[in-house]
Each structure stands twice: as C-alpha cells, then as structure tokens.
Design a protein around this motif. Sequence first.
Motif, PDB file in Angstrom:
ATOM      1  N   LYS A   1       0.636  -1.254   0.043  1.00  0.00           N
ATOM      2  CA  LYS A   1       0.035   0.027   0.118  1.00  0.00           C
ATOM      3  C   LYS A   1       0.861   1.121  -0.436  1.00  0.00           C
ATOM      4  O   LYS A   1       1.854   1.254   0.570  1.00  0.00           O
ATOM      5  N   ALA A   2       0.334   2.362  -0.670  1.00  0.00           N
ATOM      6  CA  ALA A   2       0.893   3.563  -0.662  1.00  0.00           C
ATOM      7  C   ALA A   2       0.113   4.529   0.359  1.00  0.00           C
ATOM      8  O   ALA A   2      -1.387   4.442  -0.005  1.00  0.00           O
ATOM      9  N   TYR A   3       0.434   5.540   0.885  1.00  0.00           N
ATOM     10  CA  TYR A   3      -0.404   6.295   1.538  1.00  0.00           C
ATOM     11  C   TYR A   3      -0.096   7.645   1.599  1.00  0.00           C
ATOM     12  O   TYR A   3       1.023   8.278   1.545  1.00  0.00           O
ATOM     13  N   GLU A   4      -1.173   8.624   0.986  1.00  0.00           N
ATOM     14  CA  GLU A   4      -0.802   9.820   0.599  1.00  0.00           C
ATOM     15  C   GLU A   4      -1.222  10.784   1.629  1.00  0.00           C
ATOM     16  O   GLU A   4      -2.272  10.910   2.488  1.00  0.00           O
ATOM     17  N   ASN A   5      -0.202  11.636   2.119  1.00  0.00           N
ATOM     18  CA  ASN A   5      -0.552  12.863   3.315  1.00  0.00           C
ATOM     19  C   ASN A   5      -1.057  13.907   2.772  1.00  0.00           C
ATOM     20  O   ASN A   5      -0.723  14.507   1.737  1.00  0.00           O
ATOM     21  N   ASP A   6      -2.159  14.403   3.654  1.00  0.00           N
ATOM     22  CA  ASP A   6      -2.643  15.386   3.266  1.00  0.00           C
ATOM     23  C   ASP A   6      -1.842  16.905   3.659  1.00  0.00           C
ATOM     24  O   ASP A   6      -2.189  18.188   3.568  1.00  0.00           O
ATOM     25  N   GLY A   7      -0.836  16.546   4.261  1.00  0.00           N
ATOM     26  CA  GLY A   7       0.248  17.712   4.688  1.00  0.00           C
ATOM     27  C   GLY A   7       0.057  17.777   6.478  1.00  0.00           C
ATOM     28  O   GLY A   7       0.982  18.550   7.002  1.00  0.00           O
ATOM     29  N   SER A   8      -0.930  17.364   6.926  1.00  0.00           N
ATOM     30  CA  SER A   8      -1.156  17.340   8.388  1.00  0.00           C
ATOM     31  C   SER A   8      -1.144  16.061   8.951  1.00  0.00           C
ATOM     32  O   SER A   8      -1.318  15.881  10.210  1.00  0.00           O
ATOM     33  N   GLY A   9      -0.621  14.986   8.504  1.00  0.00           N
ATOM     34  CA  GLY A   9      -0.492  13.542   8.962  1.00  0.00           C
ATOM     35  C   GLY A   9      -1.815  12.841   8.803  1.00  0.00           C
ATOM     36  O   GLY A   9      -1.906  11.749   9.494  1.00  0.00           O
ATOM     37  N   ASN A  10      -2.709  13.246   8.024  1.00  0.00           N
ATOM     38  CA  ASN A  10      -3.920  12.282   7.531  1.00  0.00           C
ATOM     39  C   ASN A  10      -3.546  11.526   6.381  1.00  0.00           C
ATOM     40  O   ASN A  10      -3.319  12.179   5.323  1.00  0.00           O
ATOM     41  N   PHE A  11      -3.694  10.273   6.375  1.00  0.00           N
ATOM     42  CA  PHE A  11      -3.497   9.611   5.372  1.00  0.00           C
ATOM     43  C   PHE A  11      -4.435   8.884   4.437  1.00  0.00           C
ATOM     44  O   PHE A  11      -5.647   8.435   5.166  1.00  0.00           O
ATOM     45  N   THR A  12      -4.270   8.778   3.189  1.00  0.00           N
ATOM     46  CA  THR A  12      -5.384   8.067   2.340  1.00  0.00           C
ATOM     47  C   THR A  12      -4.652   7.004   1.753  1.00  0.00           C
ATOM     48  O   THR A  12      -3.551   6.975   1.081  1.00  0.00           O
ATOM     49  N   GLY A  13      -5.260   5.430   2.018  1.00  0.00           N
ATOM     50  CA  GLY A  13      -4.287   4.329   1.461  1.00  0.00           C
ATOM     51  C   GLY A  13      -4.654   3.815   0.239  1.00  0.00           C
ATOM     52  O   GLY A  13      -6.051   4.063  -0.167  1.00  0.00           O
ATOM     53  N   THR A  14      -4.036   3.622  -0.653  1.00  0.00           N
ATOM     54  CA  THR A  14      -3.945   2.907  -2.178  1.00  0.00           C
ATOM     55  C   THR A  14      -3.329   1.707  -2.212  1.00  0.00           C
ATOM     56  O   THR A  14      -2.253   1.794  -1.982  1.00  0.00           O
ATOM     57  N   THR A  15      -3.967   0.781  -2.547  1.00  0.00           N
ATOM     58  CA  THR A  15      -3.339  -0.699  -2.993  1.00  0.00           C
ATOM     59  C   THR A  15      -2.302  -0.467  -4.133  1.00  0.00           C
ATOM     60  O   THR A  15      -2.993  -0.322  -5.296  1.00  0.00           O
TER      61      THR A  15
END
Length: 487
Positions: A323-337
């Motif tokens: 998985k890769a996790y995109e950071n919104d800049g404040s430490g909140n992540f969205t995961g993508t397989t």
Amino acid sequence: MKSKSRFSSFSGIMASFILGAVVISTCGNAVAALDQWHRIDVGNTYDNGWGLNWGDINGDGYLDLVGNSHVYLNPGGDLTGTWTDKTLPQGKGYMIYDVDQDGIEDIIGNENNSLFWFKTNDIDVSGFTQHTVATNIVPDHNTFEGYVCRDFVQGGLNEFMIAWGDKSWHYYSIPADPVNTTWPSTRIATNALDEGIGIGDIDDDGDLDVAGGLNLRWWENPGNGDANWTEHTINEGAGRRVDRCTIADIDGDGDKDIYIGCHDDNNNVEWYENPGDPTSTSWNKHPLPSVGGQCHGADAADLDSDGDIDAVASSTTGNLELKAYENDGSGNFTGTTVAGNPHGDGHNTLKLVDLDNDNDYEICLIGWNNTNLRVFRNDNAQGSQWNCDPTRALCQTDTKKPGVAHPKASYALFTTFNSSGKLKIFFTKAGTYRARLFDSRGKLIAVTVTQNSHEAFFRVPSLGKGVFHVAARGPGVSEMKKVLLFK
C-alpha cells in the motif's frame, strides 16, 4: 537539547554555479495521486535475506541496488532495460559505502557470524575483494533486518549500525586502514529488537538518534562516540513489535515524528506525533489503514512531490499486499493498494529510492521464499521540474566568501573541487539529500545522494570552467535559499 526552529518546506530548488557565484531558483511541483506505478522485475537474488540497499557503484549517475548476494546495475532510462547482475563472493550485502575512499562504492555484508566489506575492484564493477570486519556478530536467521550506514559520530566517515539477533544494536567505525586494522565497535542499546532501525535527529541537537524496538523506543545519541545511549520509551506496555521504522516530519510542524510498521496482524501501520519534548511519553498515536497480515516493510518519503511525507507499507502474511499512503500535509493519510501479492510470499524488505532520476521515489522490495527483487516505478509525480530551464526561472544571486553561510539560510551549500575530480557539497545541517549537476543549458551531468550526512560528492574529473547548475533536494524540509561561492 537545544530549542527547535521551524522551517518552511520548499518543493524544489535549483542552484546555478557561475564560477565564483551561486544562483538559486525555485521550481514548482505538481500534486498527483498515489495510484500510478509500473512493476519491474530486476532479478532473482536466489537466497533468503533482508539485504536491500542502493548506491551509484559504477558512477554512471544512476543508483544501483544490492539485494542479498547480488548487485544489480541500474540500466537507466525508464528502468525497464536489463539490470546487470554482479554476484558477491560470499554472504549477503546490506549497505553500500565507499569504505576505502577511493571514489568507488563498496558493499558491507555478512555470512553467519562474520561481517565483511567487499571492495569494488574498479568502476566497471569487474569483481569484488572480500575483507573481514568482525567474526563475533550475532545474526538472525543468518541475516539482519536492521542495518544503516550513517554519520553517528560527526567529523569522520560514516559508521555501520546493525541490529544483532540478541536484540542489541552495535555500530562499527571505519579505521584509517580498513584492510589491516581492527574496526572498533560500539554497543548503543541492549533492550532493542532484531528488527529495523529508524534514523533521525529526534531531539534536534545536531546528531543522529535511532528508534524502534519493542513498544517503540528511541535512543539518544550522546554525540561523542560513547556507548549505551540513553533510552526513551514512547509507547510502553503496548506490546508492539516494531519491524520497520522511519523518522520524519509527518505533520509538517518542524519536529521529527516516527512512522512504523508492526509485526501484528491488525492495526499494524501507525505514526507517532512528537509532543515537542521528545523525552516525554506523550507521543500521540495515529493509525493508518492496515496492510493485511504482519507488516515487515515500511518506509516514508515525499512520493508525489507536494512537499509532505507520504508512506508505504507491505505485509508478509495474510493478504500479502503493498500500500501507498498519501499525506494531506497534516498527517492524515489515504491508503491506495499498489499491488496485491506481487511476490507470492510477502514483502520482507522495502525501500524508497529515486532510481530513474525524475525526483520521485520508486518502491524497491524483496521477498523471503520468493527471492525476486522488484521495483515499482513511481509514475505519480509528473511535475517535479528538476530539469526546468534555468534561464526561465526566477533567480536570486548571493555572492559571499567561501565557508560563510547566509544568515537567513536554514541550510546552506558549500562546494570544493579537489585534484581527484570530486566536487564536494557541504550542507550546514545533516540530512538525506539528492543533488544533480547540470551544464549551462540544463543538461544533466551527474547525480549524487547523501544519506543523513553533511556532505556529498560528484565524480566529475573532466569538469572545466564555466556555468553549471546544481539542484538539491531532501525529503520534507528542503530549504536552501542561499548558497555560497563555488570555485
């Protein structure tokens, strides 16, 4: 510990060297999602192990890979060409570093209880000469999961730190004569784990600390070469076995946080927020979407060139996913397989490194039973613009005396050129940087990487007088507004 300073994060820097002056240009970056990856099969290492690292062994400007007992030379371009396989004489390789300072990268590895360094015989990598460093090490399954090559004792060459199978951590110092002289060893921790080691300046005192272990701890570097570093507990009583650990500014507030992958089957990817006083136990935990199964692979870097720290994680059991996790800049992540079960037995070692020189990070990983080394090329960040036309960039010139940093610079760049054809770059603060050297028309001449160090080198013996450009960037904070005289 000294008080912290807060830095702004710039997405890209271009420095123009005009024999006697340096010009700085800032080039914009685009933001992209983390769902564009291209799988590349590098080769089969044919043995079980956790060895995986990178360095430019043949000096062609592209980073090569060592995977256990094999060294793979990067074909360049889009990475889909043939990766030339060079086999080590014995054992497994873990780290790449120029041990004897001859301008050619060497390999550090082991076999059973012996630690070796393999001298690369020439720039064509025609073979390796094996030298013994130590014969009393304690590996785990005849290999190591935790290993780093960094400048822990400032003022000399990098040290090699290894997580022993008895859960103690040791580093080895390179002597002046690395062939005929015993390498001094220093034990820095006894209550750690035989797992990954996180590296970073957690207390912001100018030297590199380490983190990991059971329940997540960090060990404070005394900065003077002493053993038995001071241990600080972050998550006591949680029963967490930290397999992989990365130290980085996750939430963009200027201090170092900790990102981990755990041995647990559930809730196994987290980051811990630095409370401001890192010796406090009040580090807030932030879970990320788990990878199904035990997480043996985790790393963090800016994957989409938007100026914040993203992350990746992989599992060795269960769903065997990446998985890769995109950071919104404040430490909140969205995961993508990124991939489901690309190895067939999980991903035991995972590293992020820019292999195609486009200023984003590829995912490199290797399995245990299925020992193929694979790369997932990062096609997400298309706007890094490190190859932008320097004549079209907004520039600011600063000509000053060598060795004196501009007072407004959080980081500064110094350069010297020696008789052996090495262009040395000095950074005022240790960090992991990638730097590129261009000619006056923006054509790439050379690439170099420094890993949590104060200096890096370009090997450019044929470089003559004229106008040159250097682009330098590090993950997270990459501010180098002012640099100095180049001559």
